[in-house]
Design a protein around this motif. Sequence first.
Motif, mmCIF file in Angstrom:
data_model
loop_
_atom_site.group_PDB
_atom_site.id
_atom_site.type_symbol
_atom_site.label_atom_id
_atom_site.label_comp_id
_atom_site.label_asym_id
_atom_site.label_seq_id
_atom_site.Cartn_x
_atom_site.Cartn_y
_atom_site.Cartn_z
ATOM 1 N N GLU A 206 0.797 -1.223 0.000
ATOM 2 C CA GLU A 206 0.000 0.000 0.000
ATOM 3 C C GLU A 206 0.833 1.278 0.000
ATOM 4 O OE1 GLU A 206 -3.536 0.061 2.340
ATOM 5 O OE2 GLU A 206 -3.804 -2.103 2.152
ATOM 6 N N LYS A 207 2.064 1.182 -0.514
ATOM 7 C CA LYS A 207 2.915 2.361 -0.676
ATOM 8 C C LYS A 207 3.477 2.372 -2.086
ATOM 9 C CE LYS A 207 4.031 3.177 4.080
ATOM 10 N NZ LYS A 207 5.069 3.393 5.066
ATOM 11 N N ILE A 208 3.723 3.583 -2.578
ATOM 12 C CA ILE A 208 4.232 3.755 -3.928
ATOM 13 C C ILE A 208 5.642 4.340 -3.869
ATOM 14 C CG2 ILE A 208 3.252 6.066 -4.271
ATOM 15 C CD1 ILE A 208 2.462 4.975 -7.134
ATOM 16 N N PHE A 209 6.473 3.912 -4.792
ATOM 17 C CA PHE A 209 7.870 4.329 -4.852
ATOM 18 C C PHE A 209 7.985 5.600 -5.677
ATOM 19 C CE2 PHE A 209 12.092 4.174 -6.857
ATOM 20 C CZ PHE A 209 12.902 3.961 -5.753
ATOM 21 N N ILE A 210 8.601 6.646 -5.101
ATOM 22 C CA ILE A 210 8.859 7.881 -5.834
ATOM 23 C C ILE A 210 10.321 8.274 -5.619
ATOM 24 C CG2 ILE A 210 6.455 8.655 -5.744
ATOM 25 C CD1 ILE A 210 7.278 10.650 -3.546
ATOM 26 N N ALA A 211 10.822 9.077 -6.549
ATOM 27 C CA ALA A 211 12.230 9.485 -6.481
ATOM 28 C C ALA A 211 12.330 10.988 -6.705
ATOM 29 C CB ALA A 211 13.033 8.730 -7.529
ATOM 30 N N HIS A 212 13.302 11.608 -6.017
ATOM 31 C CA HIS A 212 13.523 13.049 -6.090
ATOM 32 C C HIS A 212 14.667 13.322 -7.066
ATOM 33 C CE1 HIS A 212 14.590 17.101 -4.442
ATOM 34 N NE2 HIS A 212 13.275 17.176 -4.473
ATOM 35 N N ARG A 213 14.362 14.059 -8.132
ATOM 36 C CA ARG A 213 15.352 14.335 -9.175
ATOM 37 C C ARG A 213 16.488 15.213 -8.659
ATOM 38 N NH1 ARG A 213 13.354 13.675 -14.652
ATOM 39 N NH2 ARG A 213 14.827 15.283 -15.247
ATOM 40 N N PRO B 115 20.316 -0.086 0.498
ATOM 41 C CA PRO B 115 19.957 1.108 -0.268
ATOM 42 C C PRO B 115 20.350 1.008 -1.743
ATOM 43 C CG PRO B 115 20.994 1.722 1.796
ATOM 44 C CD PRO B 115 21.151 0.235 1.658
ATOM 45 N N PHE B 116 19.494 1.587 -2.584
ATOM 46 C CA PHE B 116 19.770 1.648 -4.009
ATOM 47 C C PHE B 116 20.941 2.590 -4.267
ATOM 48 C CE2 PHE B 116 14.989 0.880 -4.803
ATOM 49 C CZ PHE B 116 15.182 -0.488 -4.866
ATOM 50 N N SER B 117 21.623 2.362 -5.357
ATOM 51 C CA SER B 117 22.693 3.228 -5.840
ATOM 52 C C SER B 117 22.056 4.265 -6.763
ATOM 53 C CB SER B 117 23.712 2.366 -6.590
ATOM 54 O OG SER B 117 24.607 3.169 -7.289
ATOM 55 N N LEU B 118 22.116 5.541 -6.388
ATOM 56 C CA LEU B 118 21.418 6.596 -7.133
ATOM 57 C C LEU B 118 22.340 7.305 -8.118
ATOM 58 C CD1 LEU B 118 19.404 8.221 -4.198
ATOM 59 C CD2 LEU B 118 18.684 6.420 -5.766
ATOM 60 N N SER B 119 21.849 7.486 -9.356
ATOM 61 C CA SER B 119 22.622 8.222 -10.357
ATOM 62 C C SER B 119 21.894 9.479 -10.840
ATOM 63 C CB SER B 119 22.946 7.318 -11.553
ATOM 64 O OG SER B 119 21.766 6.936 -12.215
ATOM 65 N N GLU B 120 20.579 9.458 -10.868
ATOM 66 C CA GLU B 120 19.792 10.584 -11.382
ATOM 67 C C GLU B 120 18.941 11.257 -10.305
ATOM 68 O OE1 GLU B 120 19.810 11.605 -14.660
ATOM 69 O OE2 GLU B 120 21.377 10.128 -15.027
ATOM 70 N N HIS B 121 18.982 10.717 -9.104
ATOM 71 C CA HIS B 121 18.109 11.193 -8.026
ATOM 72 C C HIS B 121 18.909 11.439 -6.754
ATOM 73 C CE1 HIS B 121 15.575 8.932 -10.851
ATOM 74 N NE2 HIS B 121 14.686 9.868 -10.580
ATOM 75 N N SER B 122 18.401 12.338 -5.916
ATOM 76 C CA SER B 122 19.052 12.631 -4.643
ATOM 77 C C SER B 122 18.502 11.768 -3.510
ATOM 78 C CB SER B 122 18.885 14.109 -4.282
ATOM 79 O OG SER B 122 17.510 14.452 -4.213
ATOM 80 N N GLU B 123 17.286 11.263 -3.695
ATOM 81 C CA GLU B 123 16.683 10.399 -2.680
ATOM 82 C C GLU B 123 15.468 9.695 -3.280
ATOM 83 O OE1 GLU B 123 14.388 12.408 0.536
ATOM 84 O OE2 GLU B 123 14.864 14.257 -0.544
ATOM 85 N N TYR B 124 14.961 8.732 -2.534
ATOM 86 C CA TYR B 124 13.735 8.025 -2.918
ATOM 87 C C TYR B 124 13.008 7.648 -1.647
ATOM 88 C CZ TYR B 124 16.530 3.884 -1.815
ATOM 89 O OH TYR B 124 17.341 2.967 -1.189
ATOM 90 N N LYS B 125 11.729 7.348 -1.799
ATOM 91 C CA LYS B 125 10.962 6.918 -0.634
ATOM 92 C C LYS B 125 9.712 6.181 -1.078
ATOM 93 C CE LYS B 125 8.841 11.515 -0.055
ATOM 94 N NZ LYS B 125 8.640 12.627 0.880
ATOM 95 N N TRP B 126 9.150 5.451 -0.144
ATOM 96 C CA TRP B 126 7.872 4.752 -0.321
ATOM 97 C C TRP B 126 6.846 5.537 0.472
ATOM 98 C CZ3 TRP B 126 7.413 0.387 -3.330
ATOM 99 C CH2 TRP B 126 8.610 -0.244 -3.713
ATOM 100 N N ILE B 127 5.769 5.970 -0.197
ATOM 101 C CA ILE B 127 4.759 6.772 0.494
ATOM 102 C C ILE B 127 3.366 6.211 0.225
ATOM 103 C CG2 ILE B 127 6.161 8.879 0.413
ATOM 104 C CD1 ILE B 127 4.269 9.860 -1.856
ATOM 105 N N PRO B 128 2.423 6.483 1.138
ATOM 106 C CA PRO B 128 1.027 6.111 0.862
ATOM 107 C C PRO B 128 0.499 6.946 -0.311
ATOM 108 C CG PRO B 128 1.338 6.721 3.171
ATOM 109 C CD PRO B 128 2.589 7.067 2.461
ATOM 110 N N LEU B 129 -0.446 6.405 -1.036
ATOM 111 C CA LEU B 129 -1.031 7.120 -2.177
ATOM 112 C C LEU B 129 -1.568 8.490 -1.781
ATOM 113 C CD1 LEU B 129 -2.977 4.237 -3.953
ATOM 114 C CD2 LEU B 129 -0.780 5.227 -4.601
#
Length: 135
Positions: A13-20, A94-108
């Motif tokens: 019940e969470k969606i993955f988003i990433a911060h550019r 943790p994922f290795s980030l190349s295009e993003h500064s962070e990521y998170k799982w959030i409720p819709l």
Amino acid sequence: MKKSIACIVYKNEKIFIAHRNPGGDMGNRWEFPGGKVDRDESDYMAIEREMSEEFGVKAFPREKIASEEFSHDGKNFLLNAYLVDFEEDGVDRPFSLSEHSEYKWIPLSEIPVENFVDSDLKILPKVLSYLEQKK
């Protein structure tokens, strides 16, 4: 018309988003991860490549759940959103980030309060409707 893909990764019940990363028109904004589909590349191939490049994770594309056209810098794009599974969730290791500064799982319910890129906002109603039906 150029094609782009958006990966909708939904788990527990969470969606993955990433911060550019900063820079560019859409820098410092949140997004559903994805990117451009290269010439002679299928959407599924682009999903697997982009997620490997941007997060170092193996991705498993499933069905297409939304599609919208948008314009950027005078060019027309078709954005296809796919339901995608990740081999790992990026929490324990943790994922290795190349295009993003962070990521998170959030409720819709938190998506509307984040500063999302314009193209993802166009597909957001269809994505939310699809995921609500899956509950």
